[in-house]
Design an enzyme around this catalytic site. Structure first.
Site, PDB file in Angstrom:
ATOM      1  N   CYS A   1      22.523   6.215   0.875  1.00  0.00           N
ATOM      2  CA  CYS A   1      23.295   7.552   1.649  1.00  0.00           C
ATOM      3  C   CYS A   1      24.423   7.484   2.254  1.00  0.00           C
ATOM      4  CB  CYS A   1      21.824   8.190   2.293  1.00  0.00           C
ATOM      5  SG  CYS A   1      20.568   8.576   1.490  1.00  0.00           S
TER       6      CYS A   1
ATOM      7  N   ASN B   1      18.274  16.231  -0.627  1.00  0.00           N
ATOM      8  CA  ASN B   1      19.245  15.005  -0.221  1.00  0.00           C
ATOM      9  C   ASN B   1      19.893  14.423  -1.494  1.00  0.00           C
ATOM     10  OD1 ASN B   1      20.002  12.164   0.545  1.00  0.00           O
ATOM     11  ND2 ASN B   1      18.177  11.762   1.633  1.00  0.00           N
TER      12      ASN B   1
ATOM     13  N   HIS C   1      25.529  13.761   6.887  1.00  0.00           N
ATOM     14  CA  HIS C   1      24.606  13.688   5.940  1.00  0.00           C
ATOM     15  C   HIS C   1      23.253  14.703   5.704  1.00  0.00           C
ATOM     16  CE1 HIS C   1      22.312  11.580   2.645  1.00  0.00           C
ATOM     17  NE2 HIS C   1      21.365  11.193   3.467  1.00  0.00           N
TER      18      HIS C   1
HETATM   19  O1  UT7 Z   1      18.668   9.893   3.437  1.00  0.00           O
HETATM   20  C1  UT7 Z   1      18.184   8.918   3.824  1.00  0.00           C
HETATM   21  C2  UT7 Z   1      17.273   8.992   4.947  1.00  0.00           C
HETATM   22  N1  UT7 Z   1      16.090   9.755   4.695  1.00  0.00           N
HETATM   23  C3  UT7 Z   1      15.773  10.527   5.589  1.00  0.00           C
HETATM   24  O2  UT7 Z   1      16.501  10.913   6.315  1.00  0.00           O
HETATM   25  C4  UT7 Z   1      14.552  10.958   5.448  1.00  0.00           C
HETATM   26  C5  UT7 Z   1      13.747  10.818   6.878  1.00  0.00           C
HETATM   27  N2  UT7 Z   1      12.361  11.472   6.939  1.00  0.00           N
HETATM   28  C6  UT7 Z   1      12.302  12.682   6.951  1.00  0.00           C
HETATM   29  O3  UT7 Z   1      12.988  13.515   6.762  1.00  0.00           O
HETATM   30  C7  UT7 Z   1      10.795  13.184   7.413  1.00  0.00           C
HETATM   31  O4  UT7 Z   1      10.192  12.288   7.730  1.00  0.00           O
HETATM   32  C8  UT7 Z   1      10.073  13.685   5.990  1.00  0.00           C
HETATM   33  C9  UT7 Z   1      10.526  14.999   5.530  1.00  0.00           C
HETATM   34  C10 UT7 Z   1      10.160  12.696   4.853  1.00  0.00           C
HETATM   35  C11 UT7 Z   1       8.457  13.801   6.353  1.00  0.00           C
HETATM   36  O5  UT7 Z   1       8.589  14.808   7.457  1.00  0.00           O
HETATM   37  P1  UT7 Z   1       7.431  14.432   8.746  1.00  0.00           P
HETATM   38  O6  UT7 Z   1       7.408  15.435   9.541  1.00  0.00           O
HETATM   39  O7  UT7 Z   1       7.924  13.001   9.295  1.00  0.00           O
HETATM   40  O8  UT7 Z   1       6.256  14.341   8.020  1.00  0.00           O
HETATM   41  P2  UT7 Z   1       5.257  13.044   7.909  1.00  0.00           P
HETATM   42  O9  UT7 Z   1       5.559  11.780   6.822  1.00  0.00           O
HETATM   43  O10 UT7 Z   1       4.662  12.699   9.264  1.00  0.00           O
HETATM   44  O11 UT7 Z   1       3.820  13.778   7.212  1.00  0.00           O
HETATM   45  C12 UT7 Z   1       3.047  14.712   7.632  1.00  0.00           C
HETATM   46  C13 UT7 Z   1       2.139  15.201   6.846  1.00  0.00           C
HETATM   47  C14 UT7 Z   1       1.294  14.107   6.322  1.00  0.00           C
HETATM   48  O12 UT7 Z   1      -0.164  14.153   6.093  1.00  0.00           O
HETATM   49  P3  UT7 Z   1      -1.230  13.644   7.202  1.00  0.00           P
HETATM   50  O13 UT7 Z   1      -1.098  12.085   6.993  1.00  0.00           O
HETATM   51  O14 UT7 Z   1      -0.804  14.148   8.426  1.00  0.00           O
HETATM   52  O15 UT7 Z   1      -2.310  14.536   6.521  1.00  0.00           O
HETATM   53  C15 UT7 Z   1       2.002  13.873   4.949  1.00  0.00           C
HETATM   54  O16 UT7 Z   1       0.950  13.163   3.960  1.00  0.00           O
HETATM   55  O17 UT7 Z   1       2.633  15.640   5.611  1.00  0.00           O
HETATM   56  C16 UT7 Z   1       2.200  15.390   4.376  1.00  0.00           C
HETATM   57  N3  UT7 Z   1       3.115  15.427   3.528  1.00  0.00           N
HETATM   58  C17 UT7 Z   1       3.087  16.560   2.666  1.00  0.00           C
HETATM   59  N4  UT7 Z   1       2.580  17.716   2.590  1.00  0.00           N
HETATM   60  C18 UT7 Z   1       2.874  18.697   1.723  1.00  0.00           C
HETATM   61  C19 UT7 Z   1       4.372  14.683   3.035  1.00  0.00           C
HETATM   62  N5  UT7 Z   1       4.770  15.045   2.248  1.00  0.00           N
HETATM   63  C20 UT7 Z   1       4.254  16.285   1.889  1.00  0.00           C
HETATM   64  C21 UT7 Z   1       4.806  17.331   1.049  1.00  0.00           C
HETATM   65  N6  UT7 Z   1       3.805  18.473   0.967  1.00  0.00           N
HETATM   66  N7  UT7 Z   1       5.753  17.155   0.122  1.00  0.00           N
END
Ligand code: UT7
Length: 323
Positions: free
Chosen positions: A113, A280, A250
């Site tokens: 990225c 992204n 980004h």
């Molecule tokens: O470009 C390179 C750099 N990449 C990034 O910058 C990405 C950085 N990370 C992020 O943007 C975020 O961490 C995400 C968008 C990937 C995830 O958001 P989050 O607020 O950190 O959520 P999380 O990973 O803590 O997940 C929360 C919940 C989980 O369920 P449980 O374990 O709390 O029951 C996930 O399984 O959301 C669940 N989850 C989803 N639910 C519905 C994860 N993906 C999804 C989804 N739809 N697509």
């Protein structure tokens, strides 16, 4: 002093748009989750006839047209991509061939990225070192081809596209009032390589592999890394966040963009956001956002523009540009 001045910018996105609702049924997700957690509403997905090379070529042609130049005027192509058409030759060489160029040289650069920031920095060094006069800097990706479409934690986040700009050597006075790239700052730390990677490659599995990410872990590091490298770039140029006209970050997650801008003290109205329409797009994300803000008249000649990115590796970087 020689400066790398932006002559023009161009962008290309695949024809097909996939909305958040299109994922419902594919994986267990919802428009509400994706919008609230990421700010993404849609992304472009390449069809079979669209590749990193074809998207990169189209963006390059638009950047050349915006610059009033032709491929004959270019002596170097630097393509940032993690999704090349082939393992080799470099996709930059394919773009060179598509543009009808038989002169100069072209190569790919891979920093995921942060790739566009790395490519911009590299091009700037060739220009300031006197080895190139006009450089096409391209960020082009087809991440849809390396996504695991059964993994809801990654497949909803990424999109395809390409952005390009033409840099030209011009003489400046060596002050912050000069047009062109004023300063760049790059970092990497392989200690974090397991947090965002592709689980295949020529030298390991012999396959292309799929993207794997511990999103929460990446999120935790993102804001600190982004603000560190931005502060280094601002300090280097002797300017403050108040001096900025535009912040083009980004485009991975609206929450990361908002938190970074807040921590840096950059007003919300100066932040260019396209993650809602592109998702992204990795190395294409910064030039796609730049192209959007130039096309709609926000970024104008003389504006002070701050670019940043952070991604797999980890890699991260920032650049300060007088448009
Ligand atoms: O470009 C390179 C750099 N990449 C990034 O910058 C990405 C950085 N990370 C992020 O943007 C975020 O961490 C995400 C968008 C990937 C995830 O958001 P989050 O607020 O950190 O959520 P999380 O990973 O803590 O997940 C929360 C919940 C989980 O369920 P449980 O374990 O709390 O029951 C996930 O399984 O959301 C669940 N989850 C989803 N639910 C519905 C994860 N993906 C999804 C989804 N739809 N697509």
């Amino acid at each position: 002093m020689i400066r790398s001045v932006v002559r023009g910018v161009g962008a290309e996105t695949p024809r097909r748009i996939m909305n958040n609702d299109d994922f419902v049924g594919l994986v267990d997700t919802s428009d509400e989750w994706i919008t609230q957690r990421t700010g993404i509403r849609q992304r472009h997905i390449a069809s079979d006839d669209e590749t990193t090379a074809s998207l990169g070529e189209a963006a390059a042609r638009k950047a050349l047209a915006a610059s009033g130049l032709t491929p004959a005027d270019i002596d170097l192509i630097v393509l940032a991509t993690s999704t090349p058409n082939n393992t080799f030759p470099a996709t930059a060489v394919e773009i060179q061939q598509r543009l009808g160029m038989h002169h100069g040289f072209a190569f790919d650069l891979q920093a995921v990225c942060s790739g566009f920031l790395y490519a911009l920095t590299t091009a700037d060094l060739y220009i300031r070192g006197g080895s190139a006069k006009r450089v096409l800097v391209i960020g082009a990706e087809t991440f849809s081809r390396i996504l695991d479409w059964t993994d809801r934690t990654t497949c909803v986040l990424f999109g395809d596209g390409a952005g390009a700009l033409v840099l030209e050597a011009q003489v400046g006075e060596g002050s912050v009032a000069d047009q062109g790239i004023l300063t760049t700052s790059l970092r990497s730390d392989g200690a974090h390589k397991e947090k965002l990677y592709v689980d295949g490659g020529p030298s390991t599995s012999g396959t292309v592999g799929k993207l794997r990410m511990e999103g929460r872990e990446v999120f935790k590091h993102a804001v600190g890394m982004i603000t560190d490298v931005v502060e280094a770039a601002l300090g280097d140029a002797g300017v403050t966040a108040d001096d900025l006209d535009w912040f083009v970050p980004h485009q991975a997650n609206k929450r990361i963009i908002d938190a970074s801008a807040r921590k840096l003290g950059i007003a919300e109205e100066k932040v260019v956001v396209t993650v809602d329409r592109h998702g992204n797009t990795s190395a294409a994300s910064v030039p796609l956002a730049l192209a959007a803000a130039v096309a709609d008249g926000r970024i104008k000649r003389g504006d002070l523009v701050l670019l940043e990115a952070m991604g797999g590796g980890f890699t991260w970087g920032a650049a300060l540009v007088r448009w």
